[in-house]
Design a protein around this motif. Structure first.
Motif, short mmCIF file in Angstrom:
data_model
loop_
_atom_site.label_atom_id
_atom_site.label_comp_id
_atom_site.label_asym_id
_atom_site.label_seq_id
_atom_site.Cartn_x
_atom_site.Cartn_y
_atom_site.Cartn_z
N GLU A 1 -4.91 -2.34 -8.14
CA GLU A 1 -3.47 -2.98 -8.06
C GLU A 1 -3.40 -4.19 -7.10
OE1 GLU A 1 -0.71 -2.04 -9.75
OE2 GLU A 1 -1.42 0.13 -10.53
N LEU A 2 -2.93 -5.19 -7.38
CA LEU A 2 -2.83 -6.38 -6.43
C LEU A 2 -1.40 -6.33 -5.90
CD1 LEU A 2 -4.33 -8.97 -5.44
CD2 LEU A 2 -3.04 -10.25 -7.57
N VAL A 3 -1.62 -6.78 -4.50
CA VAL A 3 -0.27 -6.84 -3.71
C VAL A 3 -0.39 -8.15 -3.17
CG1 VAL A 3 0.85 -6.29 -1.55
CG2 VAL A 3 -0.04 -4.58 -2.92
N PRO A 4 0.26 -9.21 -3.71
CA PRO A 4 0.44 -10.60 -3.08
C PRO A 4 0.69 -10.57 -1.65
CG PRO A 4 1.66 -10.53 -5.29
CD PRO A 4 1.62 -8.81 -4.75
N ILE A 5 0.37 -11.39 -0.87
CA ILE A 5 0.55 -11.58 0.51
C ILE A 5 0.73 -13.01 1.03
CG2 ILE A 5 -0.37 -9.24 1.37
CD1 ILE A 5 -2.74 -11.13 2.67
N GLY A 6 0.80 -13.88 -0.14
CA GLY A 6 1.17 -15.25 0.25
C GLY A 6 -0.02 -16.18 0.56
N LEU A 7 -1.26 -15.69 -0.09
CA LEU A 7 -2.42 -16.38 0.31
C LEU A 7 -2.51 -17.77 -0.68
CD1 LEU A 7 -5.30 -13.84 0.41
CD2 LEU A 7 -4.00 -14.97 2.30
N VAL B 1 -6.89 6.62 -2.23
CA VAL B 1 -6.42 5.45 -2.78
C VAL B 1 -7.01 4.49 -1.35
CG1 VAL B 1 -4.41 3.83 -2.63
CG2 VAL B 1 -4.27 6.13 -3.43
N ALA B 2 -7.94 3.67 -2.08
CA ALA B 2 -8.61 2.53 -1.01
C ALA B 2 -7.55 1.47 -0.56
CB ALA B 2 -9.77 2.16 -1.67
N ALA B 3 -7.66 1.12 0.65
CA ALA B 3 -7.11 -0.06 0.96
C ALA B 3 -7.80 -1.45 1.04
CB ALA B 3 -6.65 -0.05 2.61
N VAL C 1 -17.20 5.23 -0.42
CA VAL C 1 -15.88 5.78 -1.18
C VAL C 1 -15.96 5.46 -2.56
CG1 VAL C 1 -13.36 5.71 -1.25
CG2 VAL C 1 -14.50 5.62 0.88
N ARG C 2 -15.48 6.65 -3.34
CA ARG C 2 -15.14 6.44 -4.86
C ARG C 2 -13.67 6.70 -4.92
NH1 ARG C 2 -18.10 6.27 -9.58
NH2 ARG C 2 -20.23 6.59 -8.70
N ALA C 3 -12.91 5.71 -5.34
CA ALA C 3 -11.56 5.72 -5.24
C ALA C 3 -11.02 6.04 -6.51
CB ALA C 3 -10.87 4.32 -4.71
N ALA C 4 -9.81 6.47 -6.44
CA ALA C 4 -8.97 6.61 -7.76
C ALA C 4 -8.23 5.39 -8.06
CB ALA C 4 -8.10 7.74 -7.87
N VAL C 5 -7.69 4.67 -6.89
CA VAL C 5 -7.05 3.43 -6.95
C VAL C 5 -7.53 2.59 -5.92
CG1 VAL C 5 -4.54 2.51 -6.91
CG2 VAL C 5 -5.07 4.83 -7.91
N THR C 6 -7.47 1.29 -5.98
CA THR C 6 -7.73 0.35 -5.06
C THR C 6 -6.55 -0.53 -5.11
OG1 THR C 6 -10.20 0.81 -5.00
CG2 THR C 6 -9.33 -1.23 -4.32
N LEU D 1 0.83 -1.30 0.04
CA LEU D 1 0.06 0.03 -0.09
C LEU D 1 0.89 1.08 0.03
CD1 LEU D 1 -2.87 1.55 0.19
CD2 LEU D 1 -2.59 1.05 2.74
N ALA D 2 2.02 1.21 0.83
CA ALA D 2 2.73 2.27 0.94
C ALA D 2 3.69 2.59 -0.39
CB ALA D 2 3.94 2.38 2.01
N THR D 3 4.02 1.54 -0.96
CA THR D 3 4.59 1.60 -2.42
C THR D 3 3.67 2.45 -3.20
OG1 THR D 3 6.06 -0.25 -1.83
CG2 THR D 3 5.81 0.31 -4.06
N ILE D 4 2.53 2.01 -3.50
CA ILE D 4 1.52 2.42 -4.40
C ILE D 4 1.15 3.76 -4.14
CG2 ILE D 4 -0.82 2.01 -5.46
CD1 ILE D 4 -0.25 -0.97 -5.03
#
Length: 476
Positions: free
Chosen positions: A191-197, A145-147, A165-170, A34-37
């Protein structure tokens, strides 16, 4: 395929992940992503990262924790970070401590940031934003930016029942959720952030464009006009001759085989497409490998007789528009059928077929009709859904609503019929056609220009080959 996973499926996968990794690692992975994006958005929108300002909207639970930890990471990159705690007593304790230790501040007001991060609710959230959150979100004037997902939008159905919320990026954590396809206008770029699921086979999925391009039927070295599939079109009438032209045109553009037309619109069809073989009746049409019935065909006794003739064959058949109105009054015409059948309703036609509105759970509704009638159902919309008995539901998020124009559905039916004639699976044919159709609409609206303008079914049809070419180029 790209899978979309429900809240229950994600929670089960997270529980399994927690048995494999130390406590806190999944949240750190999510927060880092999230911080990177967010940092990338700051750079793209403002030209830098250090010295910029971000406000976190923090609810209770892990999504708020993700936002707080991300805020701490952003502080270490020189970003001014402010957190607005919507439920201070239930804020994620470790995340809040990390933010404060990094120099982040807690305030009551959003301030004047460059970006806002939505960490209000996660996949456990249901219903609209609560009053204070709704008031704060309504006052935001910068991109959000939506988490994981936009707060206030249902994670499983994409339904919006009030303030949201209407986000610009999720930033999706670990997996795409149905909301990301079903409520894309609320999500913005995803944007997808893999966490190992480790995830199960999906019950909702999207065909990848490159896969569609790789499987789109094109002539092989031993093919002729017959072996590539002959599509039969029964559409149009004296009242709606254009429907015959658009539906037949969709089939002509989609594959390189042959198209036969049956109906009263033969002269108009041949004026536009002289390569089509025309006849006045279904019985005189000649051999075909699939049928498309319905666009502009009428609902009188003659139209019903033509539909009955087609459904009595053992050929794959697409039923659209007026054909669906006829089926609503006589569902047994298709329920007893063993040959592949594709129904392509919009929401109003779906209600006529089933006797009830689609409702907020579109995936459940389309799956229920497909199972009950034992057919393939394509439910039109910006997020078009394709359900077949015993199969995952396929979704095509169009990326815009440029295909929401009169006659566009006639083109789509012709494309599906052509893919069926070429021997493709009914569900794949419907989903692949929807992708090409949506891309053609977007190309028509933009017409080699970055700014889109209103379009219609005729230019959409004119861009169909370009859309197919684009899809095929992705598989090269």
């Amino acid at each position: 395929m790209r899978g979309y996973f429900t809240a229950d499926e994600v929670r089960a996968a997270e529980a399994e992940l927690f048995t494999r990794v130390p406590e806190g690692i999944p949240m750190q992975r999510a927060a880092h992503g999230l911080a990177t994006i967010v940092a990338g958005e700051l750079r793209a929108r403002t030209g830098g990262i250090a010295g910029r300002a971000v406000t976190l909207l923090v609810g209770s639970g892990d999504n708020g924790g993700d936002a707080l930890w991300a805020g701490a990471k952003l502080r270490r990159r020189g970003v001014e970070v402010t957190a607005v705690l919507l439920d201070p007593a239930r804020a994620h304790a470790k995340g809040l401590a990390a933010l404060r230790a990094s120099g982040g501040r807690v305030r009551e007001e959003v301030g004047v940031p460059d970006l806002v991060v939505d960490g209000i609710v996660g996949i456990s959230g249901r219903g609209p934003l609560r009053p204070r959150a709704a008031e704060i979100v309504a006052g935001v004037r910068v991109p959000i930016v939506a988490a994981d997902l936009p707060s206030g939008v249902d994670p499983d159905t994409g339904a919006v029942a009030g303030p949201a919320v209407r986000a610009a990026v999720t930033v999706a954590f670990g997996a795409y959720k149905p909301v990301h396809a079903l409520a894309a206008p609320w999500c913005g770029r995803i944007e997808l952030v893999p966490i190992g699921l480790e995830l199960p086979d999906p019950e909702l999925a999207a065909l990848e464009p490159a896969e569609i391009g790789a499987r789109w039927p094109v002539p092989e070295s031993t093919d002729d006009k017959y072996t590539q599939g002959v599509t039969g079109i029964c559409a149009g009438s004296a009242t709606y001759p254009g429907a015959a032209v658009l539906c037949t045109g969709g089939a002509v553009a989609a594959t390189s085989g042959m198209v036969r037309y049956a109906g009263t619109g033969a002269s108009q069809v041949l004026t536009h497409f002289p390569e089509v073989i025309a006849a006045q009746s279904v019985s005189d049409t000649g051999r075909v490998q699939s049928w498309v019935f319905g666009p502009g065909a009428g609902t009188d006794a003659d139209a019903r007789e033509r539909l009955e003739q087609i459904l009595a064959t053992d050929l794959p058949t697409v039923v659209d528009a007026d054909g669906l109105t006829l089926l609503a009054a006589a569902p047994d015409l298709v329920r007893a059928r063993t040959a592949p059948t594709v129904l392509t309703p919009h929401a109003g036609e779906f209600a006529r077929l089933t006797g009830q509105e689609v409702g907020p759970n579109r995936v459940g509704a389309v799956r229920e009709l497909a199972e009950k009638w034992q057919v393939t159902v394509l439910l039109k919309g910006r997020a078009t859904l394709v359900a077949a008995p015993g199969r995952p539901v396929l979704v095509n998020e169009a990326g815009g609503s440029w295909a929401a124009t009169a006659g566009a559905g006639d083109v789509l039916s012709g494309v599906i019929g052509a893919l069926l004639a070429a021997g493709r699976d009914p569900a794949w044919s419907a989903a692949a056609a929807a992708r090409a159709h949506a891309l053609a609409a977007n190309l028509a609206a933009h017409e080699n220009h970055p700014t889109a303008a209103p379009t219609s079914a005729t230019p959409l049809l004119g861009h169909l080959r370009a859309a197919i070419r684009t899809l095929r180029s992705l598989s090269d």
